[in-house]
Design a protein around this motif. Structure first.
Motif, PDB file in Angstrom:
ATOM      1  N   ALA A 180       0.612-100.772 -62.816  1.00  0.00           N
ATOM      2  CA  ALA A 180       0.100-101.164 -64.127  1.00  0.00           C
ATOM      3  C   ALA A 180       1.043-100.577 -65.163  1.00  0.00           C
ATOM      4  O   ALA A 180       1.533 -99.455 -65.013  1.00  0.00           O
ATOM      5  CB  ALA A 180      -1.315-100.646 -64.338  1.00  0.00           C
ATOM      6  N   THR A 181       1.303-101.349 -66.198  1.00  0.00           N
ATOM      7  CA  THR A 181       2.272-100.942 -67.212  1.00  0.00           C
ATOM      8  C   THR A 181       1.580-100.770 -68.557  1.00  0.00           C
ATOM      9  O   THR A 181       0.723-101.573 -68.933  1.00  0.00           O
ATOM     10  CB  THR A 181       3.394-101.993 -67.338  1.00  0.00           C
ATOM     11  OG1 THR A 181       4.084-102.094 -66.095  1.00  0.00           O
ATOM     12  CG2 THR A 181       4.391-101.618 -68.433  1.00  0.00           C
ATOM     13  N   ILE A 182       1.957 -99.720 -69.277  1.00  0.00           N
ATOM     14  CA  ILE A 182       1.512 -99.524 -70.654  1.00  0.00           C
ATOM     15  C   ILE A 182       2.716 -99.738 -71.554  1.00  0.00           C
ATOM     16  O   ILE A 182       3.732 -99.046 -71.416  1.00  0.00           O
ATOM     17  CB  ILE A 182       0.933 -98.112 -70.882  1.00  0.00           C
ATOM     18  CG1 ILE A 182      -0.162 -97.791 -69.847  1.00  0.00           C
ATOM     19  CG2 ILE A 182       0.397 -97.992 -72.304  1.00  0.00           C
ATOM     20  CD1 ILE A 182      -1.362 -98.697 -69.911  1.00  0.00           C
ATOM     21  N   TYR A 183       2.614-100.719 -72.425  1.00  0.00           N
ATOM     22  CA  TYR A 183       3.693-101.011 -73.372  1.00  0.00           C
ATOM     23  C   TYR A 183       3.354-100.331 -74.688  1.00  0.00           C
ATOM     24  O   TYR A 183       2.310-100.578 -75.280  1.00  0.00           O
ATOM     25  CB  TYR A 183       3.836-102.520 -73.559  1.00  0.00           C
ATOM     26  CG  TYR A 183       4.805-102.931 -74.633  1.00  0.00           C
ATOM     27  CD1 TYR A 183       6.131-102.518 -74.593  1.00  0.00           C
ATOM     28  CD2 TYR A 183       4.389-103.734 -75.691  1.00  0.00           C
ATOM     29  CE1 TYR A 183       7.027-102.908 -75.582  1.00  0.00           C
ATOM     30  CE2 TYR A 183       5.272-104.132 -76.678  1.00  0.00           C
ATOM     31  CZ  TYR A 183       6.586-103.714 -76.623  1.00  0.00           C
ATOM     32  OH  TYR A 183       7.472-104.097 -77.602  1.00  0.00           O
ATOM     33  N   VAL A 184       4.233 -99.441 -75.145  1.00  0.00           N
ATOM     34  CA  VAL A 184       3.967 -98.600 -76.303  1.00  0.00           C
ATOM     35  C   VAL A 184       4.955 -98.948 -77.414  1.00  0.00           C
ATOM     36  O   VAL A 184       6.171 -99.005 -77.184  1.00  0.00           O
ATOM     37  CB  VAL A 184       4.085 -97.105 -75.951  1.00  0.00           C
ATOM     38  CG1 VAL A 184       3.724 -96.239 -77.150  1.00  0.00           C
ATOM     39  CG2 VAL A 184       3.185 -96.763 -74.769  1.00  0.00           C
ATOM     40  N   GLU A 185       4.430 -99.169 -78.609  1.00  0.00           N
ATOM     41  CA  GLU A 185       5.266 -99.422 -79.784  1.00  0.00           C
ATOM     42  C   GLU A 185       4.987 -98.344 -80.830  1.00  0.00           C
ATOM     43  O   GLU A 185       3.836 -98.107 -81.197  1.00  0.00           O
ATOM     44  CB  GLU A 185       4.958-100.802 -80.370  1.00  0.00           C
ATOM     45  CG  GLU A 185       5.311-101.970 -79.473  1.00  0.00           C
ATOM     46  CD  GLU A 185       4.950-103.301 -80.098  1.00  0.00           C
ATOM     47  OE1 GLU A 185       5.863-104.000 -80.564  1.00  0.00           O
ATOM     48  OE2 GLU A 185       3.748-103.612 -80.136  1.00  0.00           O
ATOM     49  N   GLY A 186       6.041 -97.702 -81.293  1.00  0.00           N
ATOM     50  CA  GLY A 186       5.883 -96.655 -82.293  1.00  0.00           C
ATOM     51  C   GLY A 186       7.193 -95.905 -82.496  1.00  0.00           C
ATOM     52  O   GLY A 186       8.183 -96.149 -81.801  1.00  0.00           O
ATOM     53  N   PRO A 187       7.217 -95.002 -83.431  1.00  0.00           N
ATOM     54  CA  PRO A 187       8.436 -94.220 -83.695  1.00  0.00           C
ATOM     55  C   PRO A 187       8.680 -93.197 -82.581  1.00  0.00           C
ATOM     56  O   PRO A 187       8.144 -92.073 -82.631  1.00  0.00           O
ATOM     57  CB  PRO A 187       8.137 -93.551 -85.039  1.00  0.00           C
ATOM     58  CG  PRO A 187       6.649 -93.443 -85.085  1.00  0.00           C
ATOM     59  CD  PRO A 187       6.127 -94.638 -84.370  1.00  0.00           C
ATOM     60  N   MET A 188       9.477 -93.582 -81.603  1.00  0.00           N
ATOM     61  CA  MET A 188       9.689 -92.698 -80.459  1.00  0.00           C
ATOM     62  C   MET A 188      10.544 -91.484 -80.805  1.00  0.00           C
ATOM     63  O   MET A 188      10.713 -90.576 -79.990  1.00  0.00           O
ATOM     64  CB  MET A 188      10.336 -93.477 -79.318  1.00  0.00           C
ATOM     65  CG  MET A 188       9.480 -94.606 -78.765  1.00  0.00           C
ATOM     66  SD  MET A 188       7.827 -94.063 -78.279  1.00  0.00           S
ATOM     67  CE  MET A 188       8.213 -92.931 -76.965  1.00  0.00           C
ATOM     68  N   ARG A 189      11.087 -91.431 -82.027  1.00  0.00           N
ATOM     69  CA  ARG A 189      11.816 -90.235 -82.480  1.00  0.00           C
ATOM     70  C   ARG A 189      10.848 -89.130 -82.913  1.00  0.00           C
ATOM     71  O   ARG A 189      11.250 -87.973 -83.054  1.00  0.00           O
ATOM     72  CB  ARG A 189      12.723 -90.586 -83.666  1.00  0.00           C
ATOM     73  CG  ARG A 189      13.848 -91.564 -83.347  1.00  0.00           C
ATOM     74  CD  ARG A 189      14.654 -91.861 -84.605  1.00  0.00           C
ATOM     75  NE  ARG A 189      15.798 -92.713 -84.366  1.00  0.00           N
ATOM     76  CZ  ARG A 189      15.754 -94.037 -84.345  1.00  0.00           C
ATOM     77  NH1 ARG A 189      14.578 -94.652 -84.544  1.00  0.00           N
ATOM     78  NH2 ARG A 189      16.845 -94.739 -84.134  1.00  0.00           N
ATOM     79  N   LYS A 190       9.583 -89.520 -83.127  1.00  0.00           N
ATOM     80  CA  LYS A 190       8.591 -88.546 -83.580  1.00  0.00           C
ATOM     81  C   LYS A 190       8.415 -87.460 -82.522  1.00  0.00           C
ATOM     82  O   LYS A 190       8.376 -87.733 -81.329  1.00  0.00           O
ATOM     83  CB  LYS A 190       7.269 -89.262 -83.834  1.00  0.00           C
ATOM     84  CG  LYS A 190       6.226 -88.406 -84.526  1.00  0.00           C
ATOM     85  CD  LYS A 190       4.996 -89.237 -84.881  1.00  0.00           C
ATOM     86  CE  LYS A 190       3.958 -88.391 -85.593  1.00  0.00           C
ATOM     87  NZ  LYS A 190       2.755 -89.189 -85.964  1.00  0.00           N
ATOM     88  N   ASP A 191       8.276 -86.212 -82.962  1.00  0.00           N
ATOM     89  CA  ASP A 191       8.254 -85.082 -82.032  1.00  0.00           C
ATOM     90  C   ASP A 191       7.177 -85.205 -80.962  1.00  0.00           C
ATOM     91  O   ASP A 191       7.365 -84.770 -79.818  1.00  0.00           O
ATOM     92  CB  ASP A 191       8.037 -83.773 -82.819  1.00  0.00           C
ATOM     93  CG  ASP A 191       9.258 -83.385 -83.644  1.00  0.00           C
ATOM     94  OD1 ASP A 191      10.328 -84.001 -83.428  1.00  0.00           O
ATOM     95  OD2 ASP A 191       9.136 -82.501 -84.508  1.00  0.00           O
ATOM     96  N   SER A 192       6.041 -85.819 -81.300  1.00  0.00           N
ATOM     97  CA  SER A 192       4.931 -85.881 -80.343  1.00  0.00           C
ATOM     98  C   SER A 192       5.030 -87.068 -79.386  1.00  0.00           C
ATOM     99  O   SER A 192       4.163 -87.221 -78.522  1.00  0.00           O
ATOM    100  CB  SER A 192       3.608 -85.964 -81.103  1.00  0.00           C
ATOM    101  OG  SER A 192       3.548 -87.169 -81.873  1.00  0.00           O
ATOM    102  N   ALA A 193       6.059 -87.898 -79.517  1.00  0.00           N
ATOM    103  CA  ALA A 193       6.109 -89.151 -78.763  1.00  0.00           C
ATOM    104  C   ALA A 193       6.085 -88.919 -77.253  1.00  0.00           C
ATOM    105  O   ALA A 193       5.289 -89.516 -76.525  1.00  0.00           O
ATOM    106  CB  ALA A 193       7.355 -89.944 -79.158  1.00  0.00           C
ATOM    107  N   LEU A 194       6.967 -88.047 -76.770  1.00  0.00           N
ATOM    108  CA  LEU A 194       7.033 -87.820 -75.324  1.00  0.00           C
ATOM    109  C   LEU A 194       5.832 -87.031 -74.824  1.00  0.00           C
ATOM    110  O   LEU A 194       5.398 -87.225 -73.676  1.00  0.00           O
ATOM    111  CB  LEU A 194       8.333 -87.100 -74.968  1.00  0.00           C
ATOM    112  CG  LEU A 194       9.621 -87.871 -75.273  1.00  0.00           C
ATOM    113  CD1 LEU A 194      10.839 -87.079 -74.808  1.00  0.00           C
ATOM    114  CD2 LEU A 194       9.605 -89.233 -74.601  1.00  0.00           C
ATOM    115  N   GLU A 195       5.282 -86.172 -75.661  1.00  0.00           N
ATOM    116  CA  GLU A 195       4.088 -85.435 -75.265  1.00  0.00           C
ATOM    117  C   GLU A 195       2.905 -86.385 -75.073  1.00  0.00           C
ATOM    118  O   GLU A 195       2.067 -86.175 -74.199  1.00  0.00           O
ATOM    119  CB  GLU A 195       3.738 -84.377 -76.314  1.00  0.00           C
ATOM    120  CG  GLU A 195       4.640 -83.156 -76.298  1.00  0.00           C
ATOM    121  CD  GLU A 195       4.415 -82.258 -75.078  1.00  0.00           C
ATOM    122  OE1 GLU A 195       3.477 -82.522 -74.298  1.00  0.00           O
ATOM    123  OE2 GLU A 195       5.191 -81.305 -74.911  1.00  0.00           O
TER     124      GLU A 195
END
Length: 839
Positions: free
Chosen positions: A504-519
């Protein structure tokens, strides 16, 4: 009444200008015939997934996380089975097949892999080409190969996904394995989750199959989406070849019985043919492709057309039998039947148009085309057929045209007429008790029907694994193709269900440069739902986070960069993320990183491994729950999620279209009977047997284990249209008869005059459409069975249930009309004769 002058005008045109009417309709038929060349085809499951949010997300995933080259790739599977596919001899067969495919320039092979190749690399780490791997296996002893198999199973995770569930590490054996071949093909083949009716891989995989099998039996089967797409198309073609001739034979047989006159039957068949030409010509002009869904349209038009034709001829014969002339008989016939046909057309169109509320384009197309086709049917059988019949009978008076029986079906004094009176007898003796019993049966059937399942999968569009014996005995061209896809998919599911994980895949759209993105990505997998595979208490997944962690283990400089930007020391950077991404895209793992994050750092995807035995609904619900945990815009997608979304929409469409069709048809009938007869409540009585029919059909679906799929989901709304067709003829004829006769006589004349035509129509339709059960396309077979049963139920409820409903209606809502008055002499004679027949 105001509407009568319009009906009279139509009556006059049909009789007085019959020749002009006939010529006009034939010219229009030629014009619609020009549109037949514009009808295209569309097959497969991809047509159903278009427009769904999960599918749109999957499109974005495939577009943004695939290499931006002018070419795309497609995969072919080499499925090998045998006593031990990991023996030296079997692995050499696999490797030599890979080499033959690799050497064939037209196959555009870019890479091959297999368990045999992984074993060869264990034997010789420098054996990176197929030729070198063949030499490594050829030189090895059996004991060396067994040891290499065990090492590959331990050291190479991919190995275990390529061998069957029964792989035995101790004996280094397995009964099946899969080799993978990657081809370079035109871009865009995998942009969606469904399979279309054609594929650029079809020709490649057919050639690959020939190349692999040309050396003789080797236990290797070539399989892939191209072969699957080819069988999608073959299933439709074979189904039509099987069912159309059988349907024609049954229709001709029962039309012969119903008309009992070759010239009249020829008019009926010509009218049916014109209906199909008009409908398909309209599709060509409108640019609507012919899909699996639209296979159901011709049988439905035939069902209504046959009914209209038999009623028109039968009603006309009733008047002619009384000694009335051609013109007067036809005016009496059309004066009554045009109204009945209009009511049937209105309610049937409402039933079909209810499918426009579906969000699935093929179901919308089906509702639209079927509704237009029914309007054409009304015009042809309501105007053209009567005009042509007038011209025919005028010619018969001048020329010796062969004439056979012209007596109506179910005439007074006939054995058939006595049988058709069963519902009248019940209505005379215990109508209320009978209706209470019907109510109990209807309620029970409705409650039982709530357990009907919903299904949407590629298997709905594929033939059975083994064709029935009676189909195998058919001569060409009726014998169906030898299908392999269903057997192969069942084999793969059985042999590799535990070794091949679903995703199953989750497609995420947002500012991936934001510090919390990977968390966010990391935290989403910390408490995985039940259907997700767990590793060390976390969801098993791949994402840009896992790419970062894997590369950090191999690149010391990158590891230090990650550690400097990992504030909570959990291995996931939470600051300076743009610098982390830039480093990855400048490293050798750039291609791997771009599989999970876009170059503008605005989108990412996370791929979760799910349990192989988890249901689609469980996986979809859990994936959507995980998506909600993201603070960015996140959408659950992947083939499992998309197909489950289609299944959900199918169920919603079935319930929604049923409700709209039922309410719409009821309101239409109430309004029409108020305007035409001044008795609005007669419309409610008209709907009662239709409700019983729908309940019985829904209960039958569960009993026969027929799910609501892409095609059968339309049946409940369609049943309202077909059911109303039968009940309207009875109710409208009764409304005319009750003006002149007492209740019993009116019902008796109604069922005798209308019941015979209904019986002929029912038998013709049930057998003519029931032959769809022979189709090798499962959904069409199920549709044929359900349509035939819905027509049979509609016939039975119209003749058995409706008379009692009309008696109760008369008692409750028709008190202003005096009942029980002795009929005049002519009526008394009719009543006495009816009583004599019963005796």
């Amino acid at each position: 009444m105001e509407h009568q002058r319009y009906i009279d005008w139509i009556d006059d045109r049909i009789v007085d200008d019959s020749r002009r009417v006939v010529i006009t309709f034939l010219v229009v038929t030629l014009l619609f015939g020009a549109g037949l060349g514009g009808v295209s085809t569309n097959a497969g499951t991809s047509q159903f997934t278009t427009g769904l949010p999960a599918e749109e997300a999957l499109q974005q995933v495939n577009t943004k996380f695939s290499p931006s080259f002018e070419t795309d790739t497609g995969n072919t599977q080499l499925i090998q089975e045998g006593n031990n596919v990991l023996s030296k001899e079997s692995m050499l067969r696999m490797l030599r097949s890979q080499k033959r495919l690799n050497d064939h320039a037209n196959l555009r092979v870019t890479s091959t892999s297999s368990a045999a190749g992984l074993v060869a690399e264990q034997l010789d780490p420098e054996a990176t080409t197929t030729e070198a791997q063949i030499r490594a296996v050829e030189r090895a002893t059996d004991s060396e190969i067994d040891a290499a198999v065990r090492d590959a199973a331990t050291e190479t995770p991919q190995f275990n996904s390529l061998v069957s569930n029964d792989f035995n590490r101790g004996s280094a054996s397995a009964s099946a394995t899969i080799g993978l071949v990657t081809h370079e093909v035109p871009a865009g083949i995998s942009s969606g989750s469904g399979q279309g009716g054609s594929s650029p891989l079809t020709g490649i995989q057919k050639q690959a199959d020939f190349t692999v099998s040309s050396t003789g039996p080797n236990g290797i089967t070539v399989f892939g989406s191209g072969i699957l797409a080819d069988e999608f198309s073959n299933v439709v073609a074979d189904s039509l070849i099987l069912t159309v001739p059988a349907a024609v034979l049954f229709i001709l047989l029962f039309l012969t019985i119903a008309y009992r006159d070759l010239a009249d039957m020829a008019l009926g068949l010509l009218s049916l043919f014109m209906t199909i030409i008009w409908t398909f010509g309209f599709m060509g002009f409108a640019g609507i492709p012919f899909s699996q869904m639209l296979i159901a349209v011709p049988p439905l038009l035939l069902a209504v057309g046959i009914d209209f034709g038999i009623h028109a001829i039968n009603r006309y014969r009733e008047e002619r039998e009384n000694g009335t002339g051609i013109e007067t008989s036809m005016k009496i016939t059309t004066d009554q039947l045009i109204v009945a046909f209009f009511i049937v057309t209105g309610t049937t169109v409402i039933g079909f148009l209810a499918n426009l509320t579906s969000s699935l384009p093929p179901i919308q197309d089906f509702g639209y085309v079927a509704a237009v086709g029914i309007l054409f049917t009304f015009a042809i059988f309501g105007v053209f057929l009567p005009a042509a019949k007038v011209e025919l009978d005028r010619l018969r008076e001048r020329y010796p045209i062969p004439t056979f029986s012209q007596s109506p079906l179910g005439s007074e004094g006939s054995a058939l007429g006595g049988v058709l009176r069963g519902g009248v007898v019940i209505s005379q003796r215990a109508p209320v008790v009978f209706l209470l019993l019907v109510l109990v049966v209807t309620g029970g059937a409705s409650a039982y029907a709530t357990g009907v399942s919903t299904s949407f999968s590629q298997e709905d569009f594929l033939p059975p694994e083994d064709n029935p014996d009676y189909l195998e005995q058919l001569p060409e061209p009726f014998a169906p193709s030898e299908y392999t896809v269903t057997g192969i998919t069942n084999f793969l599911e059985e042999k590799f269900s535990s070794t091949q994980s679903s995703q199953a895949t989750i497609y995420v759209e947002g500012p991936m440069r934001k510090d919390s993105a990977l968390e966010q990505i990391h935290q989403a997998g910390s408490d995985p739902p039940d259907s997700f595979v767990r590793e060390d208490g976390r969801a098993s997944s791949t994402s840009i986070v896992t790419v970062i962690q894997d590369h950090a283990e191999r690149d010391e400089e990158f590891r230090r960069l990650v550690e400097r930007n990992d504030a909570n020391d959990n291995g996931v950077p939470d600051q300076n993320l743009e610098k982390i991404y830039d480093y990855l895209l400048d490293s050798p793992v750039r291609g791997q990183a771009l599989n999970y994050i876009t170059e503008d750092y605005r989108s990412t995807r996370v791929v979760y491994t799910v349990e192989s035995d988890a249901s689609n609904s469980e996986v979809t619900e859990d994936a959507r729950t995980v998506a909600e945990d993201f603070r960015f815009d996140a959408t659950a997608t992947g083939s499992i999620v998309v197909f489950q979304a289609v299944s959900d929409v199918i169920f919603e469409s079935a319930i929604q279209s049923l409700a709209i069709a039922l309410v719409g048809a009821s309101l239409f009938l109430v309004l029409i009977y108020y305007l035409l007869e001044g008795r609005a409540t007669l419309g409610i009585a008209n709907v009662a047997p239709v409700i019983v029919t729908v309940a019985l059909l829904a209960g039958t679906m569960r009993y026969l284990e027929i799910p609501l799929n892409a095609l059968t989901a339309t049946m409940l709304a369609i049943t309202i249209g077909l059911g109303v067709d039968y009940s309207v003829h009875v109710t409208h004829r009764f409304a005319d008869e009750i003006e002149e006769y007492d209740m019993t006589t009116a019902l008796d004349r109604t069922v005798r005059g209308t019941g015979g035509a209904l019986l002929g129509s029912m038998l013709t339709t049930v057998f003519g459409i029931g032959v769809l059960a022979l189709a090798v396309f499962p959904a069409i077979g199920q549709f044929g069975i359900l349509t035939a049963m819905s027509v049979a139920y509609a016939f039975l409820t119209s003749l058995l249930v409706l008379p009692s409903v009309l008696v109760v209606w008369d008692r409750l809502f028709n008190r202003d009309r005096p009942l029980g008055v002795l009929p005049d002499d002519d009526t008394a004679a009719v009543t006495d004769q009816a009583a004599g027949t019963d005796d």
